[in-house]
Design an enzyme around this catalytic site. Structure first.
Site, PDB file in Angstrom:
ATOM      1  N   ARG A   1       0.843  -1.187   0.000  1.00 17.99           N
ATOM      2  CA  ARG A   1       0.000   0.000   0.000  1.00 17.99           C
ATOM      3  C   ARG A   1       0.886   1.247   0.000  1.00 17.99           C
ATOM      4  O   ARG A   1       1.833   1.353   0.782  1.00 17.99           O
ATOM      5  CB  ARG A   1      -0.892   0.040   1.245  1.00 17.99           C
ATOM      6  CG  ARG A   1      -1.756  -1.198   1.455  1.00 17.99           C
ATOM      7  CD  ARG A   1      -3.076  -1.110   0.737  1.00 17.99           C
ATOM      8  NE  ARG A   1      -3.839  -2.344   0.919  1.00 17.99           N
ATOM      9  CZ  ARG A   1      -4.693  -2.559   1.921  1.00 17.99           C
ATOM     10  NH1 ARG A   1      -4.880  -1.617   2.829  1.00 17.99           N
ATOM     11  NH2 ARG A   1      -5.355  -3.701   1.994  1.00 17.99           N
TER      12      ARG A   1
ATOM     13  N   ARG B   1      -0.520  -6.569  12.280  1.00 16.92           N
ATOM     14  CA  ARG B   1      -1.300  -6.018  13.392  1.00 16.92           C
ATOM     15  C   ARG B   1      -1.587  -7.079  14.452  1.00 16.92           C
ATOM     16  O   ARG B   1      -1.705  -6.764  15.636  1.00 16.92           O
ATOM     17  CB  ARG B   1      -2.586  -5.379  12.871  1.00 16.92           C
ATOM     18  CG  ARG B   1      -2.296  -4.135  12.036  1.00 16.92           C
ATOM     19  CD  ARG B   1      -3.485  -3.228  11.867  1.00 16.92           C
ATOM     20  NE  ARG B   1      -3.080  -1.993  11.208  1.00 16.92           N
ATOM     21  CZ  ARG B   1      -3.834  -0.911  11.109  1.00 16.92           C
ATOM     22  NH1 ARG B   1      -5.050  -0.905  11.633  1.00 16.92           N
ATOM     23  NH2 ARG B   1      -3.392   0.182  10.500  1.00 16.92           N
TER      24      ARG B   1
ATOM     25  N   GLU C   1      -8.326  -1.082  14.253  1.00 19.56           N
ATOM     26  CA  GLU C   1      -8.846  -2.010  13.244  1.00 19.56           C
ATOM     27  C   GLU C   1      -7.800  -3.064  12.867  1.00 19.56           C
ATOM     28  O   GLU C   1      -6.643  -2.752  12.614  1.00 19.56           O
ATOM     29  CB  GLU C   1      -9.258  -1.212  12.001  1.00 19.56           C
ATOM     30  CG  GLU C   1      -9.871  -2.052  10.908  1.00 19.56           C
ATOM     31  CD  GLU C   1      -8.910  -2.324   9.762  1.00 19.56           C
ATOM     32  OE1 GLU C   1      -8.887  -3.480   9.295  1.00 19.56           O
ATOM     33  OE2 GLU C   1      -8.190  -1.408   9.355  1.00 19.56           O
TER      34      GLU C   1
ATOM     35  N   ARG D   1       1.121   0.949  10.260  1.00 14.78           N
ATOM     36  CA  ARG D   1       0.783   1.363   8.904  1.00 14.78           C
ATOM     37  C   ARG D   1       2.034   1.233   8.039  1.00 14.78           C
ATOM     38  O   ARG D   1       2.884   2.127   8.027  1.00 14.78           O
ATOM     39  CB  ARG D   1       0.268   2.806   8.910  1.00 14.78           C
ATOM     40  CG  ARG D   1      -0.588   3.159   7.712  1.00 14.78           C
ATOM     41  CD  ARG D   1      -1.108   4.581   7.837  1.00 14.78           C
ATOM     42  NE  ARG D   1      -2.065   4.748   8.908  1.00 14.78           N
ATOM     43  CZ  ARG D   1      -3.378   4.580   8.787  1.00 14.78           C
ATOM     44  NH1 ARG D   1      -3.887   4.228   7.613  1.00 14.78           N
ATOM     45  NH2 ARG D   1      -4.184   4.766   9.806  1.00 14.78           N
TER      46      ARG D   1
ATOM     47  N   SER E   1     -11.381  -6.166   8.259  1.00 12.83           N
ATOM     48  CA  SER E   1     -12.620  -5.641   7.674  1.00 12.83           C
ATOM     49  C   SER E   1     -13.254  -6.745   6.847  1.00 12.83           C
ATOM     50  O   SER E   1     -12.562  -7.404   6.065  1.00 12.83           O
ATOM     51  CB  SER E   1     -12.342  -4.427   6.778  1.00 12.83           C
ATOM     52  OG  SER E   1     -12.000  -3.297   7.540  1.00 12.83           O
TER      53      SER E   1
END
Length: 429
Positions: free
Chosen positions: A261, A390, A348, A276, A351
């Site tokens: 990303r 994570r 988070e 991140r 998802s």
């Protein structure tokens, strides 16, 4: 991609759906382009019919010795051919404009998605486990850097910011987490394991909705491939241009892959640590479902993600994303947020989304009903099962001990050679 027939028949309903996404009415421009394109298509068909008739007349007139009439018919055919080329080019131009507009619009939200502007308006569904805060509560990078097995400075020398080099027991724990996740999803939950490419063509990113709108969030190679931002893209595109039997649904895939990303919109956010990253691993789940059962499939998928966190003994909560926080391709999304005692926050970690037939229309993924004729679009779902980096953060922070060691959850111990702890300094127990 939206069903143009639906927009023609219910333009007000469509505009109301786009209004929930914060958009002005879209149907007027779409229907204007559609009407003009359809008119030109009708004109083209009529000209083709007349051209065929005139071509037949030429032969008949030549046979009858009517040279002047044949000459006029030849000129008419030539004029029709020229005009048809112009009309066809304009029709294709309008079709391209229409496709571009449709491709750039977000999916229609499910009726039960709460309205809201951002993550502050998300709605709590349930929680599991009791959050606790060790004393002192260190963040994951403090624990990792203390052992010398999580090195951000070395990664920066190699690749720049938002990368990490893991070594020793931390690296092994990271690898163990990924293997544990893909084993759980494939062995216990019935997802077929897949090892897909991570270099992808434009069509694949278009099919799942990352292109054309979100190219800035992606990395592209010098020879035109895209680096996969999530295994959702290759796994879902396994269905591109395919037609399956109704009885074969649902089809479930899982994969443990590298993801990339650009984090273009994350300047200044989570710059310290592993939260991140530009490069990370994730266990992905994808379901290809019947339209009648896709909402049940979404609930099942959330449960499969929750099982990972429960087995890792990590407190978490499930929230329904509001309209302003739901991704463009999704009709409805649940987020799983894991407790991070080092931050004193839920963050988070997974998802899970139902996209309905939005992606299926873009990639022409269909099923053939057991009864009746024709084909219908499948529904596609995707979810993290879960993000490995994570999960590593959450395990380190939630299972840290006063002496600086980290307790290994029982579910991971078979993947760690039976070890129960990672001690300060990285020495295994």
């Amino acid at each position: 991609m939206h069903d143009l027939k639906w927009i023609r028949e219910q333009p007000d309903t469509f505009d109301a759906a786009m209004a929930r996404r914060g958009l002005a009415p879209q149907s007027p421009r779409l229907l204007e382009l559609d009407r003009e394109r359809r008119r030109l298509h009708q004109d083209l068909q009529e000209m083709q019919t007349r051209r065929n008739e005139a071509s037949k007349e030429i032969g008949q007139q030549m046979k009858a010795g009517e040279q002047d009439a044949a000459g006029r018919a030849k000129q008419e055919v030539a004029d029709l051919k020229r005009r048809m080329g112009e009309v066809e080019a304009r029709e294709q131009q309008l079709q391209g404009e229409l496709d571009d507009l449709l491709a750039g619009l977000p999916n229609a939200l499910a009726d039960d998605v709460p309205d809201g502007e951002d993550d502050g308006d998300n709605v709590l569904v349930r929680s599991w486990g009791t959050p606790h805060t060790p004393d002192p509560a260190k963040q994951h990078f403090e624990l990792g850097e203390a052992t010398g097995e999580m090195d951000f400075e070395l990664a920066a020398k190699l690749s720049g910011s938002r990368f990490v080099v893991m070594k020793g027991e931390v690296a092994r724990l990271h690898r163990a987490l990924g293997q544990f996740m893909v084993d759980l999803q494939s062995n216990a939950h019935g997802y077929q394991e897949v090892n897909p490419p991570v270099l992808l063509r434009d069509d694949a990113l278009y099919g799942t909705g990352q292109l054309p709108k979100f190219g800035d969030d992606l990395f592209r190679t010098t020879n035109g491939f895209w680096l996969s931002p999530t295994a959702e893209v290759p796994l879902t595109n396994l269905m591109a241009d395919e037609i399956v039997a109704e009885g074969d649904l649902p089809i479930r895939y899982t994969a443990l892959t590298l993801c990339f990303r650009a984090e273009a919109g994350a300047a200044g956010k989570d710059t310290r640590g592993m939260l991140r990253q530009h490069q990370f691993e994730k266990c992905e789940m994808v379901s290809i479902a019947h339209p009648d059962t896709s909402w049940d499939e979404l609930e099942r998928m959330v449960g499969c993600a929750e099982a990972v966190l429960q087995k890792l003994e990590l407190p978490y909560r499930v929230v329904t994303l509001c309209s302003g926080d739901t991704g463009a391709a999704a009709r409805k999304t649940y987020d799983l947020e894991v407790w991070l005692p080092g931050q004193g926050l839920y963050r988070e970690i997974s998802s899970c989304s139902n996209t309905g037939d939005y992606q299926a229309r873009r990639m022409k993924a269909r099923y053939r009903p057991a009864e009746g004729k024709g084909t219908r679009f499948v529904h596609t779902l995707n979810g993290s099962g879960i993000a490995v980096g994570r999960a590593l953060i959450a395990v380190l922070e939630n299972h840290q001990q006063p002496d600086g060691s980290v307790r290994i959850p029982e579910a991971l111990r078979p993947y760690m050679g039976g070890r129960e702890t990672i001690l300060a300094g990285g020495t295994p127990a």
